[in-house]
Design a protein around this motif. Sequence first.
Motif, PDB file in Angstrom:
ATOM      1  N   ARG A 163       0.802  -1.216   0.000  1.00  0.00           N
ATOM      2  CA  ARG A 163       0.000   0.000   0.000  1.00  0.00           C
ATOM      3  C   ARG A 163       0.839   1.271   0.000  1.00  0.00           C
ATOM      4  NH1 ARG A 163      -4.820  -2.095   4.099  1.00  0.00           N
ATOM      5  NH2 ARG A 163      -5.548  -3.734   2.674  1.00  0.00           N
ATOM      6  N   LYS A 164       2.060   1.165   0.559  1.00  0.00           N
ATOM      7  CA  LYS A 164       2.951   2.316   0.567  1.00  0.00           C
ATOM      8  C   LYS A 164       4.343   1.844   0.183  1.00  0.00           C
ATOM      9  CE  LYS A 164       2.783   5.529   3.575  1.00  0.00           C
ATOM     10  NZ  LYS A 164       2.864   6.303   4.844  1.00  0.00           N
ATOM     11  N   PRO A 165       4.587   1.712  -1.116  1.00  0.00           N
ATOM     12  CA  PRO A 165       5.902   1.235  -1.557  1.00  0.00           C
ATOM     13  C   PRO A 165       7.023   2.048  -0.920  1.00  0.00           C
ATOM     14  CG  PRO A 165       4.400   1.366  -3.406  1.00  0.00           C
ATOM     15  CD  PRO A 165       3.685   1.975  -2.233  1.00  0.00           C
ATOM     16  N   SER A 166       7.949   1.344  -0.323  1.00  0.00           N
ATOM     17  CA  SER A 166       8.988   1.990   0.464  1.00  0.00           C
ATOM     18  C   SER A 166      10.219   2.255  -0.371  1.00  0.00           C
ATOM     19  CB  SER A 166       9.353   1.106   1.650  1.00  0.00           C
ATOM     20  OG  SER A 166      10.019  -0.053   1.180  1.00  0.00           O
ATOM     21  N   ILE A 167      11.217   2.781   0.284  1.00  0.00           N
ATOM     22  CA  ILE A 167      12.499   3.026  -0.368  1.00  0.00           C
ATOM     23  C   ILE A 167      13.128   1.714  -0.840  1.00  0.00           C
ATOM     24  CG2 ILE A 167      13.798   2.892   1.800  1.00  0.00           C
ATOM     25  CD1 ILE A 167      15.572   5.146   0.711  1.00  0.00           C
ATOM     26  N   VAL A 168      12.778   0.603  -0.145  1.00  0.00           N
ATOM     27  CA  VAL A 168      13.302  -0.709  -0.538  1.00  0.00           C
ATOM     28  C   VAL A 168      12.815  -1.092  -1.925  1.00  0.00           C
ATOM     29  CG1 VAL A 168      13.323  -3.160   0.019  1.00  0.00           C
ATOM     30  CG2 VAL A 168      13.465  -1.461   1.859  1.00  0.00           C
ATOM     31  N   ASN A 170      11.622   0.864  -4.287  1.00  0.00           N
ATOM     32  CA  ASN A 170      12.171   1.793  -5.279  1.00  0.00           C
ATOM     33  C   ASN A 170      13.632   1.488  -5.583  1.00  0.00           C
ATOM     34  OD1 ASN A 170       9.739   3.212  -5.503  1.00  0.00           O
ATOM     35  ND2 ASN A 170      10.243   4.519  -3.759  1.00  0.00           N
ATOM     36  N   TRP A 171      14.379   1.077  -4.545  1.00  0.00           N
ATOM     37  CA  TRP A 171      15.773   0.706  -4.752  1.00  0.00           C
ATOM     38  C   TRP A 171      15.870  -0.543  -5.609  1.00  0.00           C
ATOM     39  CZ3 TRP A 171      18.943  -3.452  -3.377  1.00  0.00           C
ATOM     40  CH2 TRP A 171      20.309  -3.232  -3.481  1.00  0.00           C
ATOM     41  N   ILE A 172      15.009  -1.512  -5.341  1.00  0.00           N
ATOM     42  CA  ILE A 172      14.987  -2.747  -6.139  1.00  0.00           C
ATOM     43  C   ILE A 172      14.662  -2.428  -7.598  1.00  0.00           C
ATOM     44  CG2 ILE A 172      13.737  -4.914  -6.528  1.00  0.00           C
ATOM     45  CD1 ILE A 172      15.669  -5.097  -4.216  1.00  0.00           C
ATOM     46  N   PHE A 224       7.685 -11.787  -3.476  1.00  0.00           N
ATOM     47  CA  PHE A 224       6.811 -10.636  -3.251  1.00  0.00           C
ATOM     48  C   PHE A 224       7.480  -9.353  -3.737  1.00  0.00           C
ATOM     49  CE2 PHE A 224       4.958  -7.122  -1.003  1.00  0.00           C
ATOM     50  CZ  PHE A 224       3.614  -7.429  -0.932  1.00  0.00           C
ATOM     51  N   ILE A 225       8.729  -9.143  -3.360  1.00  0.00           N
ATOM     52  CA  ILE A 225       9.387  -7.874  -3.662  1.00  0.00           C
ATOM     53  C   ILE A 225       9.632  -7.719  -5.164  1.00  0.00           C
ATOM     54  CG2 ILE A 225      11.835  -8.475  -3.499  1.00  0.00           C
ATOM     55  CD1 ILE A 225      10.242  -5.577  -1.615  1.00  0.00           C
ATOM     56  N   ILE A 227       7.650  -8.975  -7.596  1.00  0.00           N
ATOM     57  CA  ILE A 227       6.374  -8.614  -8.204  1.00  0.00           C
ATOM     58  C   ILE A 227       5.977  -7.190  -7.828  1.00  0.00           C
ATOM     59  CG2 ILE A 227       3.885  -9.089  -8.095  1.00  0.00           C
ATOM     60  CD1 ILE A 227       5.332 -10.862 -10.009  1.00  0.00           C
ATOM     61  N   ALA A 228       6.358  -6.748  -6.628  1.00  0.00           N
ATOM     62  CA  ALA A 228       6.086  -5.364  -6.228  1.00  0.00           C
ATOM     63  C   ALA A 228       6.811  -4.379  -7.139  1.00  0.00           C
ATOM     64  CB  ALA A 228       6.498  -5.135  -4.771  1.00  0.00           C
ATOM     65  N   SER A 229       7.877  -4.851  -7.792  1.00  0.00           N
ATOM     66  CA  SER A 229       8.601  -3.998  -8.744  1.00  0.00           C
ATOM     67  C   SER A 229       7.869  -3.847 -10.067  1.00  0.00           C
ATOM     68  CB  SER A 229      10.000  -4.587  -8.988  1.00  0.00           C
ATOM     69  OG  SER A 229      10.710  -4.728  -7.787  1.00  0.00           O
ATOM     70  N   ARG A 230       6.840  -4.672 -10.256  1.00  0.00           N
ATOM     71  CA  ARG A 230       5.936  -4.582 -11.408  1.00  0.00           C
ATOM     72  C   ARG A 230       6.679  -4.690 -12.732  1.00  0.00           C
ATOM     73  NH1 ARG A 230       0.941  -0.634  -9.567  1.00  0.00           N
ATOM     74  NH2 ARG A 230       0.647  -1.618  -7.521  1.00  0.00           N
ATOM     75  N   LYS A 231       6.433  -3.745 -13.639  1.00  0.00           N
ATOM     76  CA  LYS A 231       6.939  -3.897 -15.005  1.00  0.00           C
ATOM     77  C   LYS A 231       8.466  -3.918 -15.051  1.00  0.00           C
ATOM     78  CE  LYS A 231       6.872   1.055 -16.072  1.00  0.00           C
ATOM     79  NZ  LYS A 231       6.347   2.109 -16.981  1.00  0.00           N
ATOM     80  N   GLU A 232       9.113  -3.286 -14.073  1.00  0.00           N
ATOM     81  CA  GLU A 232      10.574  -3.297 -14.054  1.00  0.00           C
ATOM     82  C   GLU A 232      11.108  -4.732 -13.942  1.00  0.00           C
ATOM     83  OE1 GLU A 232       8.758  -1.143 -12.421  1.00  0.00           O
ATOM     84  OE2 GLU A 232       9.495   0.850 -13.007  1.00  0.00           O
ATOM     85  N   PHE A 233      10.425  -5.571 -13.139  1.00  0.00           N
ATOM     86  CA  PHE A 233      10.863  -6.965 -13.031  1.00  0.00           C
ATOM     87  C   PHE A 233      10.654  -7.705 -14.341  1.00  0.00           C
ATOM     88  CE2 PHE A 233       9.433 -11.407 -12.297  1.00  0.00           C
ATOM     89  CZ  PHE A 233      10.681 -11.944 -12.025  1.00  0.00           C
TER      90      PHE A 233
END
Length: 380
Positions: A163-168, A170-172, A224-225, A227-233
């Motif tokens: 719900r609140k993508p963190s700096i982690v 964004n770094w990934i 999880f992390i 897939i949280a990166s979405r299209k970048e992954f």
Amino acid sequence: MEKIRRYDLDWLRVIVFGLLIFYHVGMFFVPWGFHIKNNIIYDWIRWPMLFLNQWRLPILFVISGMGTYYALSYRNVWQFNWERIKRLLIPLIFGMLFIVPPQIYFERLDKAEFVGSYFMYFRTQAFVGVYPEGNISWHHLWFLPYLLIFSILLSPIFIRLKRKPSIVVNWIKEKIQKPYGLYLFIIPLYFIEALVEPFFPVTHALIDDWFNFVNSLVLFFFGFILIASRKEFWNSVERIKNKALIVGVVAFGMQLVIWIIGKDNIYIHFTEALIKVTNLWSWILVIFGFGAKYLNKKSNKLSYCNRAVYPFYILHQTITIIIGYYIMHIEWPFFPKFLILTIGTFLGSWLIYDLIILRIPILYPLFGIKKPYNHENKST
């Protein structure tokens, strides 16, 4: 929230669980331990088994972490954990009570540790003591309690990241866009392999299985992390899949050399740990990359298989062991026995699933099945 579905992940889940059946059939013939063994052991089969063994369970935990991301798209933390309890704990308890005991019964018969009917065994011995000394076990269902604990432990963190993508996150996203950026994920895997694995052999017993527990938890989190990166992954895995294939072939070849040489010292240990995690991660990237390219398509077959895969997983090893017990001492060569075990396991699992489980709704929660298909996705 709208449900999101990656059909390639569904297909990969089906395929990897299908490979699990072949793997457990192979365990009947391979040199290392299994509940029952064929009268002839074939040394050559260890090599394809070792190849599969490198990445088949890691990718399942990664896929499970990815599925968790999508599940949390339309559930809060309490709804998610309750759904996990229903879909993991209930089948686990049912499996330990009714699916696993026949496996132990035939093992006891084979080792002359029990004589008598299954009814007598179930009534007097099935729930006495903890396996291997006793008879209470979850055997191949060990994946379920691990996944349940991972889900409950990490769900509050996942909710926050979702719900609140963190700096982690964004770094990934930034790092995986670089060439070979996805290989950063082998760093924690390497330290776990190099520093934890030597002290905690894999037992699947949870309480003393620290290497397997920590390693699987990290892989679940990775899923999880990523897939949280979405299209970048997905863009990154598309770019790297061919390179990862080359790296995987080379790494597995190097690992084969170490296994064949058989030397064991601290330098080889740390070198092999790096080769191992590079190998398993490369094949995971290869599978995701080519899966995204060729398998991300909805179909009636996928709907049927995706729903059937959980009951197949629960049932398959018991069927394999029952068939194996009755053919283990027959003087047949490898391939007839392998075919009988493989076809018999798939066919037996399918018949129980399609002719019994699907037709008795009260059995659905015992096998982790959701409500019946609607008219749009009903299999033909």
